[in-house]
Scaffold this motif. Sequence first.
Motif, mmCIF file in Angstrom:
data_model
loop_
_atom_site.group_PDB
_atom_site.id
_atom_site.type_symbol
_atom_site.label_atom_id
_atom_site.label_comp_id
_atom_site.label_asym_id
_atom_site.label_seq_id
_atom_site.Cartn_x
_atom_site.Cartn_y
_atom_site.Cartn_z
ATOM 1 N N CYS A 1 -34.317 -28.523 -6.995
ATOM 2 C CA CYS A 1 -34.101 -27.105 -7.256
ATOM 3 C C CYS A 1 -33.009 -26.957 -8.305
ATOM 4 O O CYS A 1 -32.299 -27.913 -8.633
ATOM 5 N N PHE A 2 -32.927 -25.778 -8.869
ATOM 6 C CA PHE A 2 -31.760 -25.363 -9.633
ATOM 7 C C PHE A 2 -30.947 -24.433 -8.731
ATOM 8 O O PHE A 2 -31.497 -23.753 -7.874
ATOM 9 N N TRP A 3 -29.625 -24.408 -8.922
ATOM 10 C CA TRP A 3 -28.805 -23.487 -8.133
ATOM 11 C C TRP A 3 -27.633 -22.972 -8.959
ATOM 12 O O TRP A 3 -27.211 -23.619 -9.927
ATOM 13 N N THR A 4 -27.198 -21.790 -8.595
ATOM 14 C CA THR A 4 -26.059 -21.180 -9.265
ATOM 15 C C THR A 4 -25.023 -20.797 -8.220
ATOM 16 O O THR A 4 -25.358 -20.487 -7.071
ATOM 17 N N LEU A 5 -23.777 -20.844 -8.631
ATOM 18 C CA LEU A 5 -22.679 -20.541 -7.712
ATOM 19 C C LEU A 5 -21.548 -19.863 -8.471
ATOM 20 O O LEU A 5 -21.160 -20.310 -9.550
ATOM 21 N N GLU A 6 -21.045 -18.780 -7.909
ATOM 22 C CA GLU A 6 -19.818 -18.163 -8.385
ATOM 23 C C GLU A 6 -18.890 -18.073 -7.186
ATOM 24 O O GLU A 6 -19.220 -17.433 -6.182
ATOM 25 N N LYS A 7 -17.762 -18.742 -7.262
ATOM 26 C CA LYS A 7 -16.868 -18.825 -6.112
ATOM 27 C C LYS A 7 -15.421 -18.851 -6.577
ATOM 28 O O LYS A 7 -15.088 -19.551 -7.535
ATOM 29 N N GLU A 8 -14.563 -18.110 -5.862
ATOM 30 C CA GLU A 8 -13.150 -18.055 -6.203
ATOM 31 C C GLU A 8 -12.346 -18.975 -5.294
ATOM 32 O O GLU A 8 -12.520 -18.975 -4.076
ATOM 33 N N TYR A 9 -11.460 -19.763 -5.908
ATOM 34 C CA TYR A 9 -10.532 -20.613 -5.184
ATOM 35 C C TYR A 9 -9.120 -20.064 -5.362
ATOM 36 O O TYR A 9 -8.767 -19.574 -6.440
ATOM 37 N N THR A 10 -8.318 -20.150 -4.317
ATOM 38 C CA THR A 10 -6.954 -19.637 -4.353
ATOM 39 C C THR A 10 -5.967 -20.766 -4.095
ATOM 40 O O THR A 10 -6.346 -21.874 -3.703
ATOM 41 N N THR A 11 -4.699 -20.471 -4.293
ATOM 42 C CA THR A 11 -3.670 -21.473 -4.017
ATOM 43 C C THR A 11 -3.627 -21.812 -2.535
ATOM 44 O O THR A 11 -3.236 -22.913 -2.151
ATOM 45 N N GLU A 12 -4.044 -20.844 -1.684
ATOM 46 C CA GLU A 12 -4.088 -21.107 -0.244
ATOM 47 C C GLU A 12 -5.298 -21.960 0.133
ATOM 48 O O GLU A 12 -5.222 -22.766 1.063
ATOM 49 N N GLU A 13 -6.408 -21.816 -0.569
ATOM 50 C CA GLU A 13 -7.639 -22.573 -0.292
ATOM 51 C C GLU A 13 -8.207 -23.109 -1.603
ATOM 52 O O GLU A 13 -9.210 -22.611 -2.121
ATOM 53 N N PRO A 14 -7.596 -24.161 -2.151
ATOM 54 C CA PRO A 14 -8.026 -24.667 -3.462
ATOM 55 C C PRO A 14 -9.066 -25.781 -3.396
ATOM 56 O O PRO A 14 -9.619 -26.162 -4.427
ATOM 57 N N ASN A 15 -9.332 -26.311 -2.206
ATOM 58 C CA ASN A 15 -10.108 -27.548 -2.110
ATOM 59 C C ASN A 15 -11.569 -27.308 -1.782
ATOM 60 O O ASN A 15 -11.931 -26.350 -1.104
ATOM 61 N N GLU A 16 -12.413 -28.215 -2.261
ATOM 62 C CA GLU A 16 -13.850 -28.237 -1.954
ATOM 63 C C GLU A 16 -14.228 -29.665 -1.591
ATOM 64 O O GLU A 16 -14.158 -30.559 -2.426
ATOM 65 N N GLU A 17 -14.577 -29.872 -0.316
ATOM 66 C CA GLU A 17 -15.019 -31.193 0.111
ATOM 67 C C GLU A 17 -16.530 -31.276 -0.011
ATOM 68 O O GLU A 17 -17.250 -30.434 0.511
ATOM 69 N N VAL A 18 -17.002 -32.283 -0.705
ATOM 70 C CA VAL A 18 -18.434 -32.473 -0.939
ATOM 71 C C VAL A 18 -18.890 -33.691 -0.155
ATOM 72 O O VAL A 18 -18.545 -34.821 -0.497
ATOM 73 N N THR A 19 -19.626 -33.463 0.917
ATOM 74 C CA THR A 19 -20.109 -34.587 1.719
ATOM 75 C C THR A 19 -21.370 -35.167 1.092
ATOM 76 O O THR A 19 -22.113 -34.469 0.399
ATOM 77 N N PRO A 20 -21.647 -36.435 1.319
ATOM 78 C CA PRO A 20 -22.802 -37.069 0.678
ATOM 79 C C PRO A 20 -24.126 -36.450 1.114
ATOM 80 O O PRO A 20 -24.283 -35.991 2.244
ATOM 81 N N ASP A 21 -25.069 -36.421 0.201
ATOM 82 C CA ASP A 21 -26.456 -36.137 0.547
ATOM 83 C C ASP A 21 -27.339 -37.017 -0.327
ATOM 84 O O ASP A 21 -26.849 -37.865 -1.062
ATOM 85 N N ALA A 22 -28.644 -36.825 -0.247
ATOM 86 C CA ALA A 22 -29.577 -37.743 -0.892
ATOM 87 C C ALA A 22 -30.033 -37.256 -2.262
ATOM 88 O O ALA A 22 -31.102 -37.640 -2.733
ATOM 89 N N CYS A 23 -29.237 -36.426 -2.900
ATOM 90 C CA CYS A 23 -29.594 -35.893 -4.210
ATOM 91 C C CYS A 23 -28.486 -36.170 -5.222
ATOM 92 O O CYS A 23 -27.376 -36.552 -4.869
ATOM 93 N N ILE A 24 -28.815 -35.967 -6.488
ATOM 94 C CA ILE A 24 -27.882 -36.118 -7.597
ATOM 95 C C ILE A 24 -27.755 -34.762 -8.283
ATOM 96 O O ILE A 24 -28.762 -34.109 -8.559
ATOM 97 N N GLU A 25 -26.529 -34.352 -8.543
ATOM 98 C CA GLU A 25 -26.276 -33.010 -9.062
ATOM 99 C C GLU A 25 -25.766 -33.057 -10.505
ATOM 100 O O GLU A 25 -24.795 -33.750 -10.803
ATOM 101 N N LEU A 26 -26.443 -32.330 -11.394
ATOM 102 C CA LEU A 26 -25.956 -32.113 -12.757
ATOM 103 C C LEU A 26 -25.280 -30.749 -12.780
ATOM 104 O O LEU A 26 -25.921 -29.722 -12.557
ATOM 105 N N ILE A 27 -23.975 -30.738 -13.022
ATOM 106 C CA ILE A 27 -23.165 -29.531 -12.900
ATOM 107 C C ILE A 27 -22.746 -29.027 -14.277
ATOM 108 O O ILE A 27 -22.211 -29.793 -15.083
ATOM 109 N N PHE A 28 -22.995 -27.753 -14.548
ATOM 110 C CA PHE A 28 -22.390 -27.053 -15.679
ATOM 111 C C PHE A 28 -21.456 -26.006 -15.087
ATOM 112 O O PHE A 28 -21.914 -25.094 -14.388
ATOM 113 N N ASN A 29 -20.164 -26.112 -15.361
ATOM 114 C CA ASN A 29 -19.185 -25.179 -14.815
ATOM 115 C C ASN A 29 -18.492 -24.450 -15.959
ATOM 116 O O ASN A 29 -17.730 -25.044 -16.719
#
Length: 283
Positions: free
Chosen positions: A18-46
């Motif tokens: 699939c293709f997917w889009t994401l708009e998400k705000e990170y703050t100084t209180e919650e700056p982290n994003e943990e990415v757990t493994p899955d069986a796909c490969i992601e090409l990211i344009f940010n």
Amino acid sequence: MKYQEHAPHSSIQDYVKCFWTLEKEYTTEEPNEEVTPDACIELIFNFGAPYFLQVEGMPDREMPVAFLVGLQKKPLLFRSIGTVKIVATRFYAWGPLPFLAIQHQTTSNVAITLSHEWHELTEALKPRIQADDYGGAVTGVEDFLIGKLLPATFELKQIQIAAQMLYREKGQFRVADLAEYCNLSARQLQRQFQNVVGVSPKTLARTIRFEEIRNRLMFNPDTSLTDLAYEFGFTDQAHFIRDFKEFTGKTPGEFALEMRPWQTVFHDNENVVFLQFAPGGSR
């Protein structure tokens, strides 16, 4: 947070989940994003605030606008401050080979240098994101992939068959049986799989199995862990817990407990998926 998925054109659906889009705000209180493994490969344009890859014992590394997240054996940890604006392609494990020339990867299996043509695509996509046209940006990526697939000369059929079988059987398929199914020796399958996918068939099978269990606990955290262990072929609970914790750093019980507060959200929104950046910072 705004997240949306788009189905790929039929000509590339054997490569792109699939293709997917994401708009998400990170703050100084919650700056982290943990990415757990899955069986796909992601090409990211940010096109928004940059991500920084955090690796223990090393300085944080800023991700470029375009980067690739390969198959992982451990969770990845990114941080960001501000709003990310992402257009991404979720490839099957064998999917990127006809499209991507990877020039440099980190020890975390994150490709940070892609060939020049991908940076040209980045520049073409940027005005669409600035105009808040995420759908148009997805179409731009899709058209580019279709154009690259036409002259592709890689012979992927056998590996596709093997990997698709692993997906279909939720990771529960012996390598020897898989090789026989594909009319290959076990050694040939191992070598071709490593060349095309970047991991062994056994590693992909474990990742697929983990992803299935994780999604089950995501949507039904009260599922019996004993039943899950039996269903997915674990010899005992200790093996099940050890395997799950290796991918997430959490036991199945701890993960299920984290998911319980989100059940109202999931059940009230039937299109909620747990495929990339999910509530609470997991993937």
